[in-house]
Design an enzyme around this catalytic site. Structure first.
Site, PDB file in Angstrom:
ATOM      1  N   ASP A   1      -7.791  13.162  65.082  1.00  0.00           N
ATOM      2  CA  ASP A   1      -8.747  12.177  65.571  1.00  0.00           C
ATOM      3  C   ASP A   1     -10.051  12.884  65.879  1.00  0.00           C
ATOM      4  O   ASP A   1     -10.063  13.916  66.546  1.00  0.00           O
ATOM      5  CB  ASP A   1      -8.206  11.519  66.850  1.00  0.00           C
TER       6      ASP A   1
ATOM      7  N   ASP B   1      -7.683  10.173  72.863  1.00  0.00           N
ATOM      8  CA  ASP B   1      -7.809  10.843  71.569  1.00  0.00           C
ATOM      9  C   ASP B   1      -6.464  11.295  71.016  1.00  0.00           C
ATOM     10  O   ASP B   1      -6.194  11.174  69.816  1.00  0.00           O
ATOM     11  CB  ASP B   1      -8.752  12.045  71.689  1.00  0.00           C
TER      12      ASP B   1
ATOM     13  N   GLU C   1      -8.827   9.828  59.751  1.00  0.00           N
ATOM     14  CA  GLU C   1      -9.340   8.482  59.686  1.00  0.00           C
ATOM     15  C   GLU C   1     -10.555   8.497  58.764  1.00  0.00           C
ATOM     16  O   GLU C   1     -11.252   9.496  58.680  1.00  0.00           O
ATOM     17  CB  GLU C   1      -9.764   8.043  61.078  1.00  0.00           C
TER      18      GLU C   1
END
Ligand SMILES: [Zn+2]
Length: 417
Positions: free
Chosen positions: A191, A356, A275
């Site tokens: 992340d 996170d 991501e």
């Protein structure tokens, strides 16, 4: 497999003049060919073939008084420029027909002298590397190169780029054999951290490198200076160049940092899941964001290159995936979390989450499920992946920024390198 290796080059004043002239010629050839294709289309004529176009906009054009100056530069970059137009058209057609994945590709556009990035491509006939380390470009001369790392093999082409900061780079394409590493079990989700560079699903943290913070401070100062200059003034152009240079510094002076981080990740894990870029980063201030996004794009590119080379997997989780809303323990979708919320407790199972780390775990699970789906295997139970879900995280949705005008401010002509 093809890899890119980029180096700063330092052309002399004379060589810069030749390069600028060649940039201009390549642009004109590109634009003439594009205009010819557009005209043929308008007139209902068949799509002009590239060999015919080459004869028309290079060979024949050189003999006309309007285009006689095309003869003063090397022909190789001009031909490459036409090939680039072919590629741009192919990408467009493939995108329209659905053959090409990813975001839609538009029709090729005319190039301008004012474009912030100018480039030229040379292939085998147009360049060679001299014994003394200089890069010889046809009709340009022997250019000094800063060889920051060794080329692993003979390059097949080189692209010369002039960026918005006024720097010249040579980007070589090199064909190397993949060398697969022995398999390991570990897989991680990553992340993009809000206070750190990144948080991994195994709980480890990649801290922001010092140079990034320093670069941010410099950028902020340069941006302030830029905003005080009158629009259209010479000083503003100067200030803009300064901002571009500040950006550029982050991008290339410290390439060793992302190289080290990505090499470590690729060595230690079999699969890395990330991501998709953009959505998460938009929550930051716009200065911080631009610095981070430039770094993050490089980070991802290096991971993908190294994964291909060493037989590892990099999976990209769709940007609509609500990684910060799901409970990574029970899968409950807990609703949007404003950016200041660093920790939260799941309303169903009660587990306390670090924002996170929880997101990184969700990215890992989603990436693994995606990969299993793609290979036709059984879907892993646990976190559901809402494919059509809209990104709803408050303050990070692109649409929010568009309506507040924030994005327009960020796009203010400042190139992100
Ligand atoms: Zn829960």
């Amino acid at each position: 497999m093809h890899l890119r290796y980029s180096y700063r080059i330092y052309p002399t004043a004379g060589q810069r003049a030749s390069l600028v002239r060649t940039f201009g010629c390549a642009r004109v050839v590109y634009s003439d060919a594009l205009a010819a294709r557009k005209e043929a289309r308008k007139g209902g004529l068949p799509y002009p073939k590239s060999t015919d176009l080459q004869k028309q906009v290079i060979t024949a054009a050189k003999k006309t008084p309007e285009r006689a100056w095309l003869a003063s530069v090397g022909v190789d970059p001009l031909i490459r420029s036409l090939r680039d137009l072919d590629t741009a058209y192919r990408n467009f057609f493939d995108s329209v027909s659905g053959k090409r994945a990813g975001r839609p590709v538009g029709l090729p556009r005319f190039k301008s002298r004012k474009d912030s990035r100018q480039s030229l491509r040379f292939t085998l006939n147009g360049f060679r590397i001299r014994g003394n380390g200089k890069l010889n470009l046809a009709k340009i001369g022997d250019v000094r190169v800063k060889w920051s790392r060794a080329l692993p093999a003979d390059p097949s082409s080189v692209t010369i780029v002039l960026d918005a900061a006024g720097r010249y780079c040579a980007s070589f394409v090199v064909d190397v054999e993949p060398e697969h590493l022995p398999e390991v079990d570990a897989e991680v989700g990553i992340d993009l951290g809000l206070t750190t560079y990144a948080v991994l699903s195994d709980g480890s943290v990649i801290d922001n490198p010092r140079f990034l913070r320093k670069a941010e401070r410099k950028l902020k100062a340069a941006q302030r200076e830029l905003s005080r200059k009158a629009k259209g003034s010479k000083n503003r152009a100067k200030a803009r160049r300064k901002v571009a240079r500040a950006h550029a510094k982050v991008a290339d002076t410290r390439m060793d940092w992302p190289h080290k981080q990505t090499t470590k990740l690729i060595r230690e894990t079999q699969a890395v899941y990330l991501e998709d870029l953009n959505v998460r980063g938009l929550g930051r201030g716009r200065l911080a964001k631009s610095v981070h996004d430039a770094g993050w794009a490089t980070f991802r590119r290096l991971l993908e290159e190294k994964a291909a080379r060493y037989g590892r997997h990099v999976g990209i989780v769709h940007r609509a995936f609500p990684s910060s809303q799901l409970c990574s323990d029970c899968g409950h979708r807990d609703g949007p979390k404003p950016l200041h919320v660093r920790e939260w407790a799941c309303q169903v199972c009660g587990v306390l989450h670090d924002r996170d780390l929880n997101a990184a775990r969700n990215i890992l699970a989603a990436g693994q499920a995606d990969r299993l789906n793609a290979s036709g295997g059984p879907v892993r139970p646990g976190v559901a992946i809402p494919r059509q879900a809209r990104p709803v995280e408050r303050g990070t949705h692109l649409g929010d920024l568009r309506t507040t005008g924030d994005r327009a401010a960020g796009a203010g002509g400042i190139p992100v390198l």
